[in-house]
Design a protein around this motif. Structure first.
Motif, PDB file in Angstrom:
ATOM      1  N   ARG A  36       0.832  -1.207   0.000  1.00 44.94           N
ATOM      2  CA  ARG A  36       0.000   0.000   0.000  1.00 44.94           C
ATOM      3  C   ARG A  36       0.861   1.249   0.000  1.00 44.94           C
ATOM      4  O   ARG A  36       0.495   2.276  -0.564  1.00 44.94           O
ATOM      5  CB  ARG A  36      -0.927  -0.013   1.229  1.00 44.94           C
ATOM      6  CG  ARG A  36      -1.873   1.181   1.292  1.00 44.94           C
ATOM      7  CD  ARG A  36      -2.925   0.997   2.352  1.00 44.94           C
ATOM      8  NE  ARG A  36      -3.770   2.190   2.460  1.00 44.94           N
ATOM      9  CZ  ARG A  36      -4.781   2.480   1.659  1.00 44.94           C
ATOM     10  NH1 ARG A  36      -5.081   1.650   0.673  1.00 44.94           N
ATOM     11  NH2 ARG A  36      -5.488   3.577   1.833  1.00 44.94           N
ATOM     12  N   PHE A  37       2.036   1.177   0.624  1.00 46.21           N
ATOM     13  CA  PHE A  37       2.920   2.326   0.706  1.00 46.21           C
ATOM     14  C   PHE A  37       3.859   2.457  -0.480  1.00 46.21           C
ATOM     15  O   PHE A  37       4.242   3.557  -0.858  1.00 46.21           O
ATOM     16  CB  PHE A  37       3.758   2.243   1.980  1.00 46.21           C
ATOM     17  CG  PHE A  37       2.990   2.501   3.237  1.00 46.21           C
ATOM     18  CD1 PHE A  37       1.729   3.055   3.216  1.00 46.21           C
ATOM     19  CD2 PHE A  37       3.538   2.173   4.469  1.00 46.21           C
ATOM     20  CE1 PHE A  37       1.016   3.287   4.371  1.00 46.21           C
ATOM     21  CE2 PHE A  37       2.850   2.406   5.636  1.00 46.21           C
ATOM     22  CZ  PHE A  37       1.576   2.962   5.583  1.00 46.21           C
ATOM     23  N   SER A  38       4.289   1.336  -1.034  1.00 49.98           N
ATOM     24  CA  SER A  38       5.296   1.378  -2.092  1.00 49.98           C
ATOM     25  C   SER A  38       5.082   0.235  -3.072  1.00 49.98           C
ATOM     26  O   SER A  38       4.990  -0.924  -2.658  1.00 49.98           O
ATOM     27  CB  SER A  38       6.704   1.277  -1.492  1.00 49.98           C
ATOM     28  OG  SER A  38       7.675   1.160  -2.520  1.00 49.98           O
ATOM     29  N   PRO A  39       5.042   0.532  -4.361  1.00 45.63           N
ATOM     30  CA  PRO A  39       4.858  -0.541  -5.343  1.00 45.63           C
ATOM     31  C   PRO A  39       6.128  -1.325  -5.632  1.00 45.63           C
ATOM     32  O   PRO A  39       6.057  -2.405  -6.227  1.00 45.63           O
ATOM     33  CB  PRO A  39       4.393   0.222  -6.593  1.00 45.63           C
ATOM     34  CG  PRO A  39       5.030   1.573  -6.455  1.00 45.63           C
ATOM     35  CD  PRO A  39       5.027   1.879  -4.979  1.00 45.63           C
ATOM     36  N   ASP A  40       7.290  -0.816  -5.218  1.00 37.92           N
ATOM     37  CA  ASP A  40       8.527  -1.492  -5.613  1.00 37.92           C
ATOM     38  C   ASP A  40       9.467  -1.844  -4.462  1.00 37.92           C
ATOM     39  O   ASP A  40      10.496  -2.483  -4.679  1.00 37.92           O
ATOM     40  CB  ASP A  40       9.291  -0.652  -6.639  1.00 37.92           C
ATOM     41  CG  ASP A  40       9.660   0.740  -6.136  1.00 37.92           C
ATOM     42  OD1 ASP A  40       9.338   1.067  -4.978  1.00 37.92           O
ATOM     43  OD2 ASP A  40      10.257   1.517  -6.914  1.00 37.92           O
ATOM     44  N   PHE A  41       9.139  -1.426  -3.235  1.00 43.22           N
ATOM     45  CA  PHE A  41      10.012  -1.818  -2.124  1.00 43.22           C
ATOM     46  C   PHE A  41       9.994  -3.337  -2.004  1.00 43.22           C
ATOM     47  O   PHE A  41       8.931  -3.952  -1.911  1.00 43.22           O
ATOM     48  CB  PHE A  41       9.544  -1.180  -0.817  1.00 43.22           C
ATOM     49  CG  PHE A  41      10.366  -1.608   0.375  1.00 43.22           C
ATOM     50  CD1 PHE A  41      11.646  -1.108   0.561  1.00 43.22           C
ATOM     51  CD2 PHE A  41       9.876  -2.538   1.279  1.00 43.22           C
ATOM     52  CE1 PHE A  41      12.419  -1.517   1.643  1.00 43.22           C
ATOM     53  CE2 PHE A  41      10.635  -2.949   2.362  1.00 43.22           C
ATOM     54  CZ  PHE A  41      11.915  -2.436   2.541  1.00 43.22           C
ATOM     55  N   PRO A  42      11.180  -3.983  -1.973  1.00 33.96           N
ATOM     56  CA  PRO A  42      11.215  -5.453  -2.037  1.00 33.96           C
ATOM     57  C   PRO A  42      10.707  -6.130  -0.764  1.00 33.96           C
ATOM     58  O   PRO A  42      11.083  -5.760   0.355  1.00 33.96           O
ATOM     59  CB  PRO A  42      12.703  -5.757  -2.255  1.00 33.96           C
ATOM     60  CG  PRO A  42      13.276  -4.507  -2.840  1.00 33.96           C
ATOM     61  CD  PRO A  42      12.527  -3.410  -2.172  1.00 33.96           C
ATOM     62  N   ILE A  43       9.857  -7.123  -0.983  1.00 33.87           N
ATOM     63  CA  ILE A  43       9.366  -7.994   0.089  1.00 33.87           C
ATOM     64  C   ILE A  43       9.975  -9.376  -0.112  1.00 33.87           C
ATOM     65  O   ILE A  43       9.888  -9.948  -1.200  1.00 33.87           O
ATOM     66  CB  ILE A  43       7.832  -8.116   0.060  1.00 33.87           C
ATOM     67  CG1 ILE A  43       7.174  -6.753   0.296  1.00 33.87           C
ATOM     68  CG2 ILE A  43       7.346  -9.135   1.080  1.00 33.87           C
ATOM     69  CD1 ILE A  43       5.668  -6.757   0.058  1.00 33.87           C
ATOM     70  N   HIS A  44      10.602  -9.893   0.924  1.00 33.52           N
ATOM     71  CA  HIS A  44      11.078 -11.270   0.916  1.00 33.52           C
ATOM     72  C   HIS A  44      10.187 -12.071   1.866  1.00 33.52           C
ATOM     73  O   HIS A  44      10.098 -11.747   3.052  1.00 33.52           O
ATOM     74  CB  HIS A  44      12.537 -11.352   1.375  1.00 33.52           C
ATOM     75  CG  HIS A  44      13.500 -10.710   0.426  1.00 33.52           C
ATOM     76  ND1 HIS A  44      14.863 -10.691   0.651  1.00 33.52           N
ATOM     77  CD2 HIS A  44      13.308 -10.076  -0.751  1.00 33.52           C
ATOM     78  CE1 HIS A  44      15.467 -10.073  -0.349  1.00 33.52           C
ATOM     79  NE2 HIS A  44      14.545  -9.684  -1.206  1.00 33.52           N
ATOM     80  N   CYS A  45       9.514 -13.074   1.359  1.00 31.00           N
ATOM     81  CA  CYS A  45       8.622 -13.872   2.191  1.00 31.00           C
ATOM     82  C   CYS A  45       9.450 -14.804   3.067  1.00 31.00           C
ATOM     83  O   CYS A  45      10.194 -15.650   2.580  1.00 31.00           O
ATOM     84  CB  CYS A  45       7.648 -14.673   1.331  1.00 31.00           C
ATOM     85  SG  CYS A  45       6.346 -13.651   0.618  1.00 31.00           S
ATOM     86  N   SER A  46       9.309 -14.638   4.370  1.00 33.57           N
ATOM     87  CA  SER A  46      10.114 -15.360   5.352  1.00 33.57           C
ATOM     88  C   SER A  46       9.832 -16.856   5.323  1.00 33.57           C
ATOM     89  O   SER A  46       8.743 -17.300   4.932  1.00 33.57           O
ATOM     90  CB  SER A  46       9.817 -14.808   6.744  1.00 33.57           C
ATOM     91  OG  SER A  46      10.361 -15.622   7.757  1.00 33.57           O
ATOM     92  N   THR A  47      10.807 -17.627   5.808  1.00 37.57           N
ATOM     93  CA  THR A  47      10.565 -19.055   6.011  1.00 37.57           C
ATOM     94  C   THR A  47       9.439 -19.272   7.007  1.00 37.57           C
ATOM     95  O   THR A  47       8.826 -20.335   7.037  1.00 37.57           O
ATOM     96  CB  THR A  47      11.858 -19.759   6.488  1.00 37.57           C
ATOM     97  OG1 THR A  47      11.691 -21.162   6.445  1.00 37.57           O
ATOM     98  CG2 THR A  47      12.232 -19.329   7.904  1.00 37.57           C
ATOM     99  N   GLN A  48       9.127 -18.251   7.829  1.00 35.33           N
ATOM    100  CA  GLN A  48       7.998 -18.327   8.760  1.00 35.33           C
ATOM    101  C   GLN A  48       6.658 -18.410   8.033  1.00 35.33           C
ATOM    102  O   GLN A  48       5.638 -18.714   8.650  1.00 35.33           O
ATOM    103  CB  GLN A  48       7.991 -17.105   9.677  1.00 35.33           C
ATOM    104  CG  GLN A  48       9.122 -17.047  10.688  1.00 35.33           C
ATOM    105  CD  GLN A  48       8.921 -17.996  11.839  1.00 35.33           C
ATOM    106  OE1 GLN A  48       9.709 -18.904  12.048  1.00 35.33           O
ATOM    107  NE2 GLN A  48       7.861 -17.802  12.583  1.00 35.33           N
ATOM    108  N   MET A  49       6.630 -18.143   6.727  1.00 32.65           N
ATOM    109  CA  MET A  49       5.395 -18.285   5.966  1.00 32.65           C
ATOM    110  C   MET A  49       5.156 -19.723   5.539  1.00 32.65           C
ATOM    111  O   MET A  49       4.145 -20.037   4.909  1.00 32.65           O
ATOM    112  CB  MET A  49       5.397 -17.355   4.745  1.00 32.65           C
ATOM    113  CG  MET A  49       5.229 -15.896   5.115  1.00 32.65           C
ATOM    114  SD  MET A  49       5.038 -14.786   3.692  1.00 32.65           S
ATOM    115  CE  MET A  49       3.362 -15.144   3.181  1.00 32.65           C
ATOM    116  N   THR A  50       6.080 -20.619   5.841  1.00 32.57           N
ATOM    117  CA  THR A  50       5.945 -22.057   5.577  1.00 32.57           C
ATOM    118  C   THR A  50       5.631 -22.314   4.110  1.00 32.57           C
ATOM    119  O   THR A  50       4.642 -22.963   3.769  1.00 32.57           O
ATOM    120  CB  THR A  50       4.875 -22.700   6.486  1.00 32.57           C
ATOM    121  OG1 THR A  50       4.861 -22.073   7.772  1.00 32.57           O
ATOM    122  CG2 THR A  50       5.149 -24.188   6.666  1.00 32.57           C
TER     123      THR A  50
END
Length: 852
Positions: free
Chosen positions: A105-119
């Motif tokens: 919602r804040f940024s279209p390009d700031f990188p998100i890495h999905c954690s291993t906590q997301m299984t």
């Protein structure tokens, strides 16, 4: 593709240790919302200087935002997100679906890495991450090389291109799936999903099968895996196209970070040097150097093994003899005499090294100390080890005990020397181009490979050279003098026309100014794109998202949901008044009979409207490539609906009625709304990490009709790929040769206080350990009803039919207002022979009573 080497950093010293030993990136936590709250961690105020330091050195920095975020914390989380993006952080490692939405919602390009906590264990999980707007997925540690290849093959067909994958390559292994371990929450209100893991997996347990203790000798650490060491499979990980190799250890020392980083840096460089060598050149890049193996074991080791990379091997994964650091194995005590021991050494040892004597009882105090003298015995393979007077209680040391080297001061000094002080030791290559001709300035263009380019021209023109022209060799000699800078000269291209010359002083000035300009460019914070929502008044975005949620109709009568795990629990649950049944059986073949029996009960009770009764079934909590047959078997029972427990279920049951189970980790309205409206779930089960205050906050900020609330259960603690049945009741490695002891034995794990924790295996041979004590939220039900909650789960594990009927009846009366929560609490304390607790609902709620 050359993978990134990603190192942990719990403090500034660890940052320097990682950078100076060749890490391409580091990951670190802030003082909240990260999965290692016991680390020193950084603060928001540290971010600008930390990111400047990293970027000057050509290293990326990722913030761990990898915990669940509760509804009453979203405003603070919004501030964190803004700060992280503004500081030019290279990415956030995220667990919570709602936080992924907030970032986008804040940024279209700031990188998100999905954690291993997301299984994430499959291509469907990767696709789920892609839908959230992620740029990288950290796979579960339990994925094998074969799994990774299958995930890559499926994901490569995506129209948006393959998703970069990251794997843990070294460090401590959690026995339970990350994001699915509720042990610390269950036992003490310290949630692993909130960064407060108490490491109960490292404690001793006894194995009880059919009521009798199984004799296992000195094997008592039944849930403590050896540490992961993927160095042997690095070439295979490179060939698999893994984008990032992650070292575990934000709670470890700077010496650990330095050691593991430099060992893996050297191994990776060797692999790529071999790949670049002329055809036919010999290289054993897959072999592990003995000195590297020694260093890995010495730095920190509970034993080293390749984890699940080569598939499941339950006999190797957990040796069960200790759960703490050991180090390098030295041999067995052959003789004890005159305050000394004789050992046939299998590894080097010198005066000053620390050792421990392993008597097979690591939960008790162990003898050990620093060696004062190491003396080889003549005409023997034995070596005599002597210690300081009074350091060892020799009455507790005996022949046959194992000896481990636990500390090497010389190695520690060597490691500290790699990062101590401000000296720059690790340099990254830059390329240079030189242009010019006689009468024109000499122009140099420098590039750092990260997109930064600097161009400078000499103040003096080039002159024709009668002697000693600026050859490529002479240019290289001057321009490569980059000591004390973050750079080393890589490729140099000379495009000078004719024989020309320039004073050395001017060439040196250009080199210095190039380095300064390049460092200045690299130090600038990353400029991520801000969306319109990000420029709104601070803390308004959460309320803006909430305003988009459609108002739900008022709730009706309370619905009691019986969650059963044995087929014989179905009829007593129905007879006691439960008209909604959730079934989670170890063997999904039994679902067909259960559904058929449920249909008969519906027809036998015409007063119970069929439309107000339903049976829902659950597939295993984890899905891995190749297990589609299990999902097909589950659906073949033709239940009324299905419990969604992972990302593959979202896809497989897309056309069916579906509700989200607790394993989706829904802790805030942003996550709940996403699953309901994006994937069509009717409801979701509120996270088991929520205490009453946090659950109340959730129900005040989202329609209560969205949620199933669990008010009675044996908390599912460890959920793991490690099969205790296979490891300790058979000689097999996995389901193919174990003989299926899980089908023949009822098993519990007895902990240090004598509690016997039920153990279950599912169709994928994954084990779940349940708390033996039932926990109840009975005393909170009246307030939950006031808040509008109407769907309440009452869960069972091994309860008898009579216990099921009695418990369902009491909760049905509670929901009808015929008895109070206090009445039911007192009755449960008297009737439940295993004990009862208020559980996580009251933890962290200071106004409520202490657990009993």
């Amino acid at each position: 593709m050359r993978p990134e080497l990603l190192a942990p950093a719990g403090d500034w010293e660890c940052v320097r240790a990682a950078v100076e030993n060749g890490a391409d990136a580091i990951y670190f936590g802030l003082d909240r919302f990260n999965a290692r709250m016991r680390a020193k961690n950084f603060t928001e105020a540290d971010l600008p200087s930390l990111m400047e330091f990293l970027h000057r050195r050509g290293v990326r920095g990722y913030v761990t935002f990898n915990t669940l975020v509760f509804a009453n914390e979203l405003a603070e989380a919004e501030d964190y997100v803004r700060t992280i993006i503004a500081a030019g952080v290279d990415a956030a490692i995220v667990q919570d679906v709602g936080i992924c939405r907030l970032i986008r919602r804040f940024s279209p390009d700031f990188p998100i890495h999905c954690s291993t906590q997301m299984t994430i264990t499959s291509a469907a999980g990767v696709d789920f991450a892609r839908e959230l707007g992620a740029q990288l997925v950290v796979l579960a540690r339990e994925n094998s090389l074969a799994d990774i290849a299958k995930i890559r093959a499926v994901d490569a067909a995506s129209a948006r291109g393959p998703m970069p994958l990251e794997v843990f390559v070294h460090g401590a292994l959690c026995v339970a799936y990350s994001g699915q371990c509720l042990t610390s929450e269950s036992l003490g209100g310290r949630s692993a999903n909130r960064g407060e893991c108490a490491q109960a997996c490292r404690l001793p347990y006894d194995l009880i099968a059919d009521g009798q203790q199984v004799p296992l000798g000195d094997r008592r650490y039944l849930l403590s895996p050896q540490d992961l060491a993927g160095i042997e499979v690095l070439p295979e990980l490179v060939r698999a196209g893994v984008a990032s190799l992650k070292i575990e250890g934000r709670l470890k020392s700077a010496e650990y970070v330095a050691s593991i980083t430099r060992v893996y840096r050297a191994a990776l460089d060797r692999i790529f040097s071999a790949a670049a060598a002329p055809s036919g050149a010999s290289s054993n890049s897959a072999a592990v150097d003995p000195s590297a193996r020694y260093e890995l074991e010495m730095t920190f080791s509970r034993g080293l093994q390749t984890g699940w990379f080569r598939g499941t091997n339950n006999q190797e994964l957990v040796h069960a003899r200790f759960g703490t650091k050991r180090g390098v194995y030295l041999g067995e005590v052959a003789r004890v005499a005159h305050e000394s021991v004789a050992v046939q050494l299998t590894a080097p040892l010198k005066p000053g090294d620390g050792v421990v004597f392993d008597a097979g009882q690591p939960d008790q105090r162990e003898e050990g100390g620093r060696v004062y003298q190491v003396e080889a015995e003549p005409h023997s393979r034995l070596t005599t080890l002597r210690f300081g007077r009074g350091d060892i209680d020799w009455r507790r040391v005996a022949p046959g005990q194992r000896v481990w080297k636990t500390n090497d001061p010389a190695l520690d000094r060597e490691l500290r020397a790699t990062y101590a002080g401000d000296k720059i030791r690790h340099q990254r290559p830059i390329t240079m181009e030189v242009h010019g001709h006689a009468g024109s300035p000499l122009t140099i263009v420098a590039r750092d490979g990260e997109g930064h380019v600097v161009q400078l021209a000499s103040a003096l023109p080039l002159a024709a050279a009668a002697t000693q022209p600026l050859t490529r060799e002479r240019l290289h000699e001057q321009l490569a003098r980059l000591g004390g800078t973050p750079f080393k000269l890589g490729e140099l291209q000379s495009h000078l026309e004719g024989n020309v010359i320039l004073p050395v002083s001017e060439l040196n000035r250009l080199r210095r100014e190039l380095v300064t300009a390049l460092e200045h460019l690299r130090a600038q914070p990353k400029r991520w794109t801000w969306s319109a929502a990000a420029t709104a008044e601070p803390r308004s975005s959460v309320s803006a998202i909430s305003a988009q949620v459609a108002t739900e109709p008022p709730a009706g009568a309370a619905e009691l949901i019986a969650v059963i795990r044995l087929p014989e629990q179905l009829e007593p649950a129905w007879s006691a008044g439960a008209r909604t049944i959730y079934a989670e059986f170890e063997n999904p073949k039994h679902y067909r009979d259960a559904v058929a029996r449920f249909r008969t009960l519906q027809l036998e009770n015409p007063q119970s409207k069929i439309e107000n009764s339903s049976i829902w079934v659950a597939a295993p909590r984890i899905f891995k490539p190749g297990e589609e047959w299990i999902l097909a078997q589950v659906r073949s029972c033709n239940a009324d609906g299905y419990l969604i427990r992972n990302y593959d279920h979202l896809a497989f049951f897309a056309a069916d009625r579906k509700r989200g189970d607790f394993s989706l980790n829904v802790a805030n309205p942003l996550s709940a709304e996403y699953f309901l409206h994006r994937y069509g779930l009717e409801r979701v089960t509120a996270s088991y990490d929520l205490n009453f205050t946090q659950l109340e906050a959730l129900l005040l900020r989202a329609p209560p009709a969205w949620f199933d609330l669990t008010i009675h259960q044996h908390m599912p603690m460890f959920h793991m790929e490690h099969c205790v049945f296979c490891a300790f009741l058979s000689d097999g490695k996995d389901y193919r040769d174990c003989g299926r002891p899980c089908d023949r034995h009822r098993v519990t794990l007895r902990d240090r206080v004598g509690a016997e924790l039920p153990l279950k295996a599912d169709a994928g041979c994954r084990n779940t350990v349940f708390n033996n004590r039932a926990q109840t939220g009975a005393e909170y039900v009246a307030r939950l009803l006031e808040l509008g909650a109407r769907q309440f789960r009452v869960e069972f594990v091994n309860e008898s039919p009579d216990e099921v009927a009695r418990t369902v009846d009491r909760y049905a009366r509670l929901l009808r207002g015929e008895i109070s929560g206090a009445d039911l609490w007192r009755e449960l304390k008297l009737l439940n022979q295993l004990g009862v607790t208020r559980g996580q609902m009251e933890s962290a709620a200071p106004t409520l009573r202490r657990k009993t």
